[in-house]
Scaffold this motif. Sequence first.
Motif, short mmCIF file in Angstrom:
data_model
loop_
_atom_site.label_atom_id
_atom_site.label_comp_id
_atom_site.label_asym_id
_atom_site.label_seq_id
_atom_site.Cartn_x
_atom_site.Cartn_y
_atom_site.Cartn_z
N ASP A 267 38.59 26.55 37.61
CA ASP A 267 37.19 26.14 37.47
C ASP A 267 36.45 26.81 36.32
OD1 ASP A 267 36.68 28.71 38.40
OD2 ASP A 267 36.25 28.05 40.42
N LYS A 268 37.18 27.59 35.51
CA LYS A 268 36.65 28.22 34.30
C LYS A 268 35.56 29.26 34.56
CE LYS A 268 39.28 25.34 32.09
NZ LYS A 268 40.46 25.22 32.87
N ALA A 269 35.46 29.73 35.81
CA ALA A 269 34.44 30.73 36.16
C ALA A 269 34.92 32.13 35.75
CB ALA A 269 34.17 30.69 37.66
N ASP A 270 34.00 33.07 35.76
CA ASP A 270 34.34 34.46 35.47
C ASP A 270 35.31 35.00 36.51
OD1 ASP A 270 32.68 34.54 33.25
OD2 ASP A 270 30.97 35.31 34.38
N ILE A 271 36.03 36.04 36.14
CA ILE A 271 36.95 36.70 37.05
C ILE A 271 36.60 38.17 37.13
CG2 ILE A 271 38.85 35.08 36.65
CD1 ILE A 271 40.03 37.17 34.72
N LYS A 272 37.10 38.82 38.19
CA LYS A 272 36.90 40.26 38.33
C LYS A 272 38.18 40.87 38.86
CE LYS A 272 34.94 39.69 42.94
NZ LYS A 272 33.79 39.90 43.80
N LEU A 273 38.33 42.15 38.65
CA LEU A 273 39.51 42.87 39.10
C LEU A 273 39.23 43.44 40.48
CD1 LEU A 273 42.33 43.90 38.29
CD2 LEU A 273 41.21 45.93 37.35
N GLU A 274 40.12 43.15 41.44
CA GLU A 274 40.04 43.72 42.79
C GLU A 274 41.41 44.29 43.13
OE1 GLU A 274 38.62 41.08 45.80
OE2 GLU A 274 36.64 40.90 44.90
N GLY A 275 41.53 45.58 43.06
CA GLY A 275 42.81 46.22 43.32
C GLY A 275 43.83 45.82 42.28
N ASP A 276 44.94 45.24 42.74
CA ASP A 276 46.00 44.82 41.81
C ASP A 276 45.98 43.32 41.57
OD1 ASP A 276 46.85 44.02 44.29
OD2 ASP A 276 48.90 44.70 44.04
N ARG A 277 44.84 42.68 41.81
CA ARG A 277 44.70 41.23 41.63
C ARG A 277 43.45 40.91 40.81
NH1 ARG A 277 48.74 37.99 43.84
NH2 ARG A 277 49.78 39.16 45.45
N ILE A 278 43.48 39.74 40.19
CA ILE A 278 42.30 39.20 39.54
C ILE A 278 41.76 38.12 40.47
CG2 ILE A 278 41.56 37.74 37.62
CD1 ILE A 278 43.44 39.33 35.85
#
Length: 87
Positions: A16-27
């Motif tokens: 969906d082309k939205a922003d991402i964030k880092l949570e632990g070892d996942r995006i």
Amino acid sequence: MMIDKELLDILACPVDKADIKLEGDRIVCTKCGRRYPIVNGVPRLLPAGLAKSLRRKERYTERLMEKMRMGEDPQDAADPDTDRFMW
């Protein structure tokens, strides 16, 4: 494994082309919540169907490499998911 903040700032969810964030070892996508793994320090931003196909091909390649290490003919390594050869 850490991901550079500058890299996170330019990446987006492939769905969906939205922003991402880092949570632990996942995006994680901030809009749809899809989670993407980080493999050897590289974000693997693949939709679920492509990720499954990639994992299947990786397993197949591992079997081929093992057959070659054992001195066996790699052409005997059919894909167990489809019972066909991948090439």
